[in-house]
Write an enzyme that holds these catalytic residues in place. Structure first.
Site, PDB file in Angstrom:
ATOM      1  N   TYR A 142      15.412  14.921  66.893  1.00 56.89           N
ATOM      2  CA  TYR A 142      14.660  16.082  66.407  1.00 56.89           C
ATOM      3  C   TYR A 142      15.413  17.329  66.835  1.00 56.89           C
ATOM      4  O   TYR A 142      15.850  17.435  67.987  1.00 56.89           O
ATOM      5  CB  TYR A 142      13.259  16.074  67.014  1.00 56.89           C
ATOM      6  CG  TYR A 142      12.410  17.276  66.664  1.00 56.89           C
ATOM      7  CD1 TYR A 142      11.834  17.411  65.405  1.00 56.89           C
ATOM      8  CD2 TYR A 142      12.166  18.263  67.613  1.00 56.89           C
ATOM      9  CE1 TYR A 142      11.045  18.511  65.093  1.00 56.89           C
ATOM     10  CE2 TYR A 142      11.376  19.366  67.309  1.00 56.89           C
ATOM     11  CZ  TYR A 142      10.814  19.478  66.055  1.00 56.89           C
ATOM     12  OH  TYR A 142      10.027  20.565  65.743  1.00 56.89           O
ATOM     13  N   ASP A 237      23.147  19.307  70.275  1.00 58.02           N
ATOM     14  CA  ASP A 237      21.873  19.987  70.456  1.00 58.02           C
ATOM     15  C   ASP A 237      21.426  19.724  71.890  1.00 58.02           C
ATOM     16  O   ASP A 237      20.879  18.667  72.204  1.00 58.02           O
ATOM     17  CB  ASP A 237      20.852  19.456  69.442  1.00 58.02           C
ATOM     18  CG  ASP A 237      19.471  20.076  69.654  1.00 58.02           C
ATOM     19  OD1 ASP A 237      19.298  20.824  70.643  1.00 58.02           O
ATOM     20  OD2 ASP A 237      18.583  19.811  68.829  1.00 58.02           O
ATOM     21  N   LYS A 265      14.907  26.189  75.939  1.00 55.16           N
ATOM     22  CA  LYS A 265      14.132  25.703  77.096  1.00 55.16           C
ATOM     23  C   LYS A 265      14.581  26.272  78.438  1.00 55.16           C
ATOM     24  O   LYS A 265      14.224  27.393  78.774  1.00 55.16           O
ATOM     25  CB  LYS A 265      14.102  24.174  77.089  1.00 55.16           C
ATOM     26  CG  LYS A 265      13.468  23.620  75.793  1.00 55.16           C
ATOM     27  CD  LYS A 265      13.074  22.190  75.870  1.00 55.16           C
ATOM     28  CE  LYS A 265      12.660  21.605  74.541  1.00 55.16           C
ATOM     29  NZ  LYS A 265      11.274  21.847  74.143  1.00 55.16           N
TER      30      LYS A 265
END
Ligand code: HOZ
Length: 430
Positions: A142, A237, A265
């Site tokens: 994802y 990613d 994050k």
């Protein structure tokens, strides 16, 4: 749960499903999400006064624990000087420098406000730089809710059974090719057929959105070699793994240098920050230097930069990652041993401060097929029993867990004690 229940009922009249991000609705596990009022160190406190040991950590950013004094002080101090200027500031360069010191592959970078923005921009850049349209992603990975990347996606898309989202034009989705994670032969076969049209491979170097799945030996290097052979770009990613699994992130841990990296994050320490960056020749294609357009009013926001910088400062203790990994190891080995003692099959993974557990007979879970074969009912019951015991895991088997520097040995021991009871109860239901 009384107040949380009332708040959730009310919120359903305001937000689709009562939430602003799908997994939070507890659709997979059932029941009412606790409404949190306060976080402190490894704990969250809900509106009904219940304390939880938190293994979600805001889905990754809270690596120092909640409300870390140095981060809060930095945010307060930055806020007192103004909230947003939409103009260059020194602190954005300070954060960028700290990132590049740790990830030298990010020769030039751009700050954005979320991981999704980072991956969206990296994909556009890869297409603009290579003048190719196709991209390759992996089943169950994802990369945020980017149109091109909501194809066989993990996380909430998988949790709610929509790995290929409605609303994504078929023409666009057809440009996204997928193969199983950890299947280098499938990658090579696909490149043999389509390599000249593939702008980039995008990969979570450790998958964290189908539970936590580690790359098998040679997988990431194989991707690097394949991209080099075909003139495609390799995008890591690292929104989840960035500063989470190693001081140099997953690319430092596995010693594979991507062309582009996306972050989020941890680099925001709990405020909305993302970044993408990489080879200078590629990044120079971004406006205002080049023809690939990308922009953002809140990009490099000074409060968010201050939060990120203070968080990265907090990672500098030379033992930081060693201790984080020891905490994750203590937790996962304890969970596995108590599951086994109760006769419940469990596989676990962990790296740095990231972990996953699977109700699976497999010794090691390495791909999407193995993830999908796990026992979802067991997960749900375990999740609910742990929540009742004040342990907050992600409310979906398709997410990973996070430990912070604030989790103590006592917190982990309490978690394992609660898990023993939950596993015994699970064993009795079969
Ligand atoms: N998709 C996020 C985790 N992989 C969850 C975001 C949220 O609910 O905040």
């Amino acid at each position: 749960m009384q107040r949380s229940q009332q708040l959730f009922t009310d919120a359903k009249g305001l937000f689709p499903g009562g939430v602003n991000s799908p997994v939070r609705a507890f659709g997979k596990v059932g029941g009412t999400p606790p409404y949190f009022k306060r976080g402190q160190g490894p704990y969250l406190f809900d509106e009904d006064g219940q304390r939880y040991i938190d293994y979600v950590g805001s889905w990754g950013p809270m690596i120092l624990g909640h409300a870390h004094p140095a981060v809060i002080a930095a945010v307060k101090s930055a806020a007192e000087s103004g909230l947003s200027f939409g103009a260059p500031t020194e602190i954005e360069s300070m954060l960028a420098q700290a990132i590049r010191d740790a990830l030298p592959s990010m020769e030039l970078m751009r700050m954005v406000s979320s991981g999704t923005e980072a991956t969206m921009s990296a994909i556009r850049l890869a297409r603009g730089f290579t003048n190719r349209e196709k991209i390759l992603k992996f089943e169950g990975c994802y990369h945020g809710h980017v149109d091109s990347l909501l194809v066989k996606a993990g996380s909430g898309a998988l949790t709610f059974g929509e790995p290929d989202s409605a609303g994504v034009p078929a023409a666009l989705a057809s440009l996204t090719l997928t193969v199983p994670f950890n299947d280098l032969d499938a990658v090579r076969d696909l490149f043999a057929a389509e390599g000249d049209h593939i702008a980039a491979i995008i990969v979570e170097p450790i998958a964290g959105n189908m539970g936590m799945v580690c790359p098998i030996d040679g997988f990431l290097q194989g991707l690097r070699d394949t991209c080099d052979r075909h003139g495609s770009l390799l995008i890591f990613d690292e929104v989840m793994t960035g500063f989470r699994v190693h001081p140099g992130s997953a690319q430092g841990l596995f010693e594979v240098r991507p062309d582009l990296t996306t972050l989020g994050k941890v680099i925001g320490g709990g405020l909305p920050v993302g970044a993408f960056g990489g080879r200078a020749d590629i990044m120079r294609c971004i406006a205002p230097l080049g023809p690939v357009y990308q922009a953002g009013t809140l990009s490099g926001n000074p409060i968010a930069m201050a939060s990120g910088l203070a968080t990265l400062e907090g990672l500098k203790n030379p033992n930081f990652y060693h201790e984080l990994e020891a905490t994750a190891e203590h937790l996962t080995s304890g969970l596995k041993a108590s599951a086994q003692a109760a006769g419940i099959a469990m596989a676990t993974n962990h790296r740095g401060g990231m972990f996953g557990f699977f109700f699976s007979d497999a010794e090691l879970v390495t791909d999407f097929t193995a993830v999908m074969a796990c026992d979802g009912d067991r997960f749900n019951q375990f999740f609910q029993d742990m929540l009742s015991a004040g342990i907050y895991f992600a409310p979906s088997p398709f997410e990973c867990g996070f430990v912070s520097a604030a989790h103590s040995k006592t917190d982990i021991a309490q978690t394992i004690d609660a898990a023993e009871i939950a596993f015994d109860a699970l064993a009795k239901t079969r």
